[in-house]
Design a protein around this motif. Structure first.
Motif, short mmCIF file in Angstrom:
data_model
loop_
_atom_site.label_atom_id
_atom_site.label_comp_id
_atom_site.label_asym_id
_atom_site.label_seq_id
_atom_site.Cartn_x
_atom_site.Cartn_y
_atom_site.Cartn_z
N ALA A 91 14.24 8.35 8.16
CA ALA A 91 13.02 8.26 8.98
C ALA A 91 11.87 8.88 8.20
CB ALA A 91 13.22 9.03 10.29
N ASN A 92 10.83 8.08 7.97
CA ASN A 92 9.63 8.60 7.30
C ASN A 92 8.53 8.67 8.35
OD1 ASN A 92 7.46 9.20 5.69
ND2 ASN A 92 7.24 7.10 4.88
N TRP A 93 8.23 9.89 8.76
CA TRP A 93 7.24 10.05 9.84
C TRP A 93 5.81 9.90 9.35
CZ3 TRP A 93 9.33 15.16 12.52
CH2 TRP A 93 10.55 14.88 13.13
N LYS A 94 5.62 9.79 8.06
CA LYS A 94 4.27 9.70 7.48
C LYS A 94 3.42 10.86 8.03
CE LYS A 94 4.91 4.74 7.30
NZ LYS A 94 4.47 3.65 6.46
N MET A 95 2.12 10.62 8.33
CA MET A 95 1.27 11.73 8.79
C MET A 95 1.24 11.78 10.32
SD MET A 95 -2.48 12.82 7.35
CE MET A 95 -3.44 11.82 8.47
N GLY B 113 7.55 8.29 -4.92
CA GLY B 113 6.95 6.99 -5.24
C GLY B 113 6.83 6.06 -4.05
N HIS B 114 6.74 6.64 -2.83
CA HIS B 114 6.51 5.78 -1.66
C HIS B 114 5.26 4.92 -1.92
CE1 HIS B 114 5.31 4.54 2.36
NE2 HIS B 114 6.59 4.65 2.66
N SER B 115 5.23 3.73 -1.35
CA SER B 115 4.12 2.81 -1.68
C SER B 115 2.76 3.40 -1.32
CB SER B 115 4.32 1.46 -1.00
OG SER B 115 3.77 1.48 0.27
N TYR C 163 14.17 -0.26 -1.99
CA TYR C 163 13.29 -1.39 -2.24
C TYR C 163 12.41 -1.56 -1.02
CZ TYR C 163 11.59 -6.16 -2.47
OH TYR C 163 10.77 -7.27 -2.45
N GLU C 164 11.10 -1.38 -1.21
CA GLU C 164 10.16 -1.53 -0.11
C GLU C 164 9.01 -2.43 -0.56
OE1 GLU C 164 10.22 1.82 2.95
OE2 GLU C 164 9.05 2.54 1.26
N PRO C 165 9.11 -3.74 -0.27
CA PRO C 165 7.99 -4.61 -0.63
C PRO C 165 6.73 -4.12 0.08
CG PRO C 165 9.61 -5.79 0.75
CD PRO C 165 10.18 -4.44 0.46
N TRP D 72 3.99 -5.45 0.94
CA TRP D 72 3.45 -6.34 1.96
C TRP D 72 4.24 -6.27 3.26
CZ3 TRP D 72 7.42 -9.66 3.04
CH2 TRP D 72 8.36 -9.85 2.02
N ALA D 73 5.39 -5.60 3.24
CA ALA D 73 6.21 -5.51 4.46
C ALA D 73 6.07 -4.15 5.14
CB ALA D 73 7.68 -5.76 4.11
N ILE D 74 5.39 -3.21 4.51
CA ILE D 74 5.33 -1.85 5.06
C ILE D 74 4.23 -1.74 6.11
CG2 ILE D 74 4.99 0.59 4.54
CD1 ILE D 74 6.23 0.09 1.83
N GLY D 75 4.65 -1.48 7.33
CA GLY D 75 3.71 -1.28 8.43
C GLY D 75 3.00 -2.55 8.86
N THR D 76 3.49 -3.71 8.44
CA THR D 76 2.79 -4.97 8.73
C THR D 76 3.50 -5.82 9.78
OG1 THR D 76 4.05 -6.08 7.00
CG2 THR D 76 1.91 -5.14 6.36
N GLY E 32 13.35 -1.02 2.92
CA GLY E 32 12.33 -0.55 3.85
C GLY E 32 11.20 -1.54 3.97
N GLY E 33 10.59 -1.60 5.15
CA GLY E 33 9.47 -2.52 5.39
C GLY E 33 9.61 -3.14 6.75
N SER E 34 8.95 -2.52 7.76
CA SER E 34 8.96 -3.04 9.13
C SER E 34 10.36 -3.24 9.70
CB SER E 34 8.15 -4.34 9.21
OG SER E 34 6.78 -4.07 8.92
N VAL E 35 11.27 -2.34 9.35
CA VAL E 35 12.60 -2.38 9.98
C VAL E 35 12.42 -1.94 11.44
CG1 VAL E 35 14.91 -1.35 10.00
CG2 VAL E 35 13.81 -1.92 7.82
N VAL F 86 18.55 1.93 5.41
CA VAL F 86 17.15 1.55 5.69
C VAL F 86 16.24 2.77 5.64
CG1 VAL F 86 17.57 -0.57 6.99
CG2 VAL F 86 17.67 1.63 8.18
N LEU F 87 15.02 2.53 5.17
CA LEU F 87 13.96 3.55 5.17
C LEU F 87 12.92 3.04 6.16
CD1 LEU F 87 12.24 5.90 4.15
CD2 LEU F 87 11.81 4.61 2.06
N VAL F 88 12.65 3.84 7.19
CA VAL F 88 11.88 3.33 8.33
C VAL F 88 10.71 4.25 8.66
CG1 VAL F 88 12.05 2.60 10.74
CG2 VAL F 88 14.03 2.35 9.24
N GLY F 89 9.53 3.66 8.76
CA GLY F 89 8.35 4.41 9.14
C GLY F 89 8.10 4.30 10.63
N GLY F 90 7.24 3.35 11.02
CA GLY F 90 6.79 3.23 12.41
C GLY F 90 7.89 3.29 13.45
N ALA F 91 8.97 2.57 13.24
CA ALA F 91 10.02 2.48 14.26
C ALA F 91 10.86 3.76 14.35
CB ALA F 91 10.92 1.27 14.00
C1 PEP Z 1 7.94 3.36 5.20
O1 PEP Z 1 7.15 4.22 5.60
O2 PEP Z 1 8.64 3.58 4.21
C2 PEP Z 1 8.05 2.11 5.94
C3 PEP Z 1 8.90 1.21 5.53
O3 PEP Z 1 7.21 1.96 7.02
P1 PEP Z 1 7.39 0.85 8.20
O4 PEP Z 1 8.82 0.94 8.63
O5 PEP Z 1 6.42 1.30 9.24
O6 PEP Z 1 7.08 -0.48 7.60
#
Ligand code: PEP
Length: 249
Positions: free
Chosen positions: A8-12, A95-97, A167-169, A171-175, A211-214, A231-236
């Motif tokens: 889980a990547n809570w970001k800010m 090296g997060h995007s 692997y986190e494309p 264009w898929a992160i947070g989109t 990772g990327g909008s999982v 999986v590496l997950v931000g928003g969810a």
């Molecule tokens: C992330 O923060 O690494 C990520 C993949 O974010 P999200 O799940 O929101 O696309």
């Protein structure tokens, strides 16, 4: 068969009080399972609260979202591997995007950050991924392997065996867009091959995450994709119940 890794990547998001509440709630609702690894990356300011909230729950690992390349010194605003380790982190994203594309982090810096993590007993999760125009130009393999090989360049084979990669494309992160399972498998296969050239057959043991909008809706199919070990997950991951459901996939 590797045990899947859920990061889980809570970001800010979540200051100390919210981080503590989240982790206490999660720990209450989640029974320890030895068939998966769970990692939470709060903002640095909230790390101590998160660590304290799950004291005694070794199954819930706290990690950092970023570190600086050096252990100490005149680097205003930065946090070192030494410090996050002291605060209780066992793991760190490198090296997060958003570090690369918002803050201008270079491949060479990611290599130094991986080295700083290993030097201080943290497990680095090296993140790589291409921009949309790079994908459309057919440059995905070149970009991903360049980020990947440079990121690993300061590590011994032994250290590589103790790390994880994602692997986190971009264009898929947070989109809300995700790579297809087939696309993820293809890129993971390139990365596995690159790992094999560094560490031989033991490369099979190194977790490669997607990772990327999982989300709770797509996690199962992504986790079932060939070569995807977690999986590496931000928003969810920001909603405790939603994250519990993903971690139970
Ligand atoms: C992330 O923060 O690494 C990520 C993949 O974010 P999200 O799940 O929101 O696309």
């Amino acid at each position: 068969m590797q045990r899947p890794v859920f990061v889980a990547n809570w970001k800010m998001h979540f200051g100390p009080a919210d981080a503590r509440t989240y982790m206490e709630t999660f720990a209450r609702r989640w029974r320890a399972r030895d068939d998966r690894t769970l990692i939470f990356c709060p903002p640095a300011i909230s790390m101590t609260a998160a660590v304290e909230a799950v004291k005694g729950r070794d199954d819930l690992i706290i990690g950092a979202q970023n570190i600086w390349t050096e252990d100490r010194g005149a680097f205003t605003g930065e946090t070192s591997a030494v410090m996050v380790k002291e605060a209780g982190a066992r793991f760190v994203l490198v090296g997060h995007s958003e570090r690369r594309h918002v803050f201008g982090e270079t491949d060479e810096q990611t290599a130094k950050k991986c080295a700083a993590a290993v030097r201080n007993g943290l497990t680095p999760l090296l993140c790589v991924g291409e921009l949309l125009d790079q994908r459309e130009a057919g440059a995905t393999k070149e970009v991903v392997l360049r980020q990947f090989n440079t990121g690993l360049s300061e590590l011994s084979s032994e250290s590589i065996l103790a790390m994880a990669v994602a692997y986190e494309p971009v264009w898929a992160i947070g989109t809300g867009k995700t790579a297809t399972a087939a696309d993820a498998s293809q890129v993971h296969a390139w990365m596995r091959e690159a790992l094999r050239s560094r560490v031989g057959a033991a490369a099979a043991e190194i977790p490669i995450l997607y990772g990327g909008s999982v989300s709770a809706q797509n996690a199962a199919s992504l986790l079932a994709a060939d070569g995807v070990n977690g999986v590496l997950v931000g928003g969810a991951s920001l909603d405790v119940d939603g994250w519990i459901s993903i971690c139970g996939t």
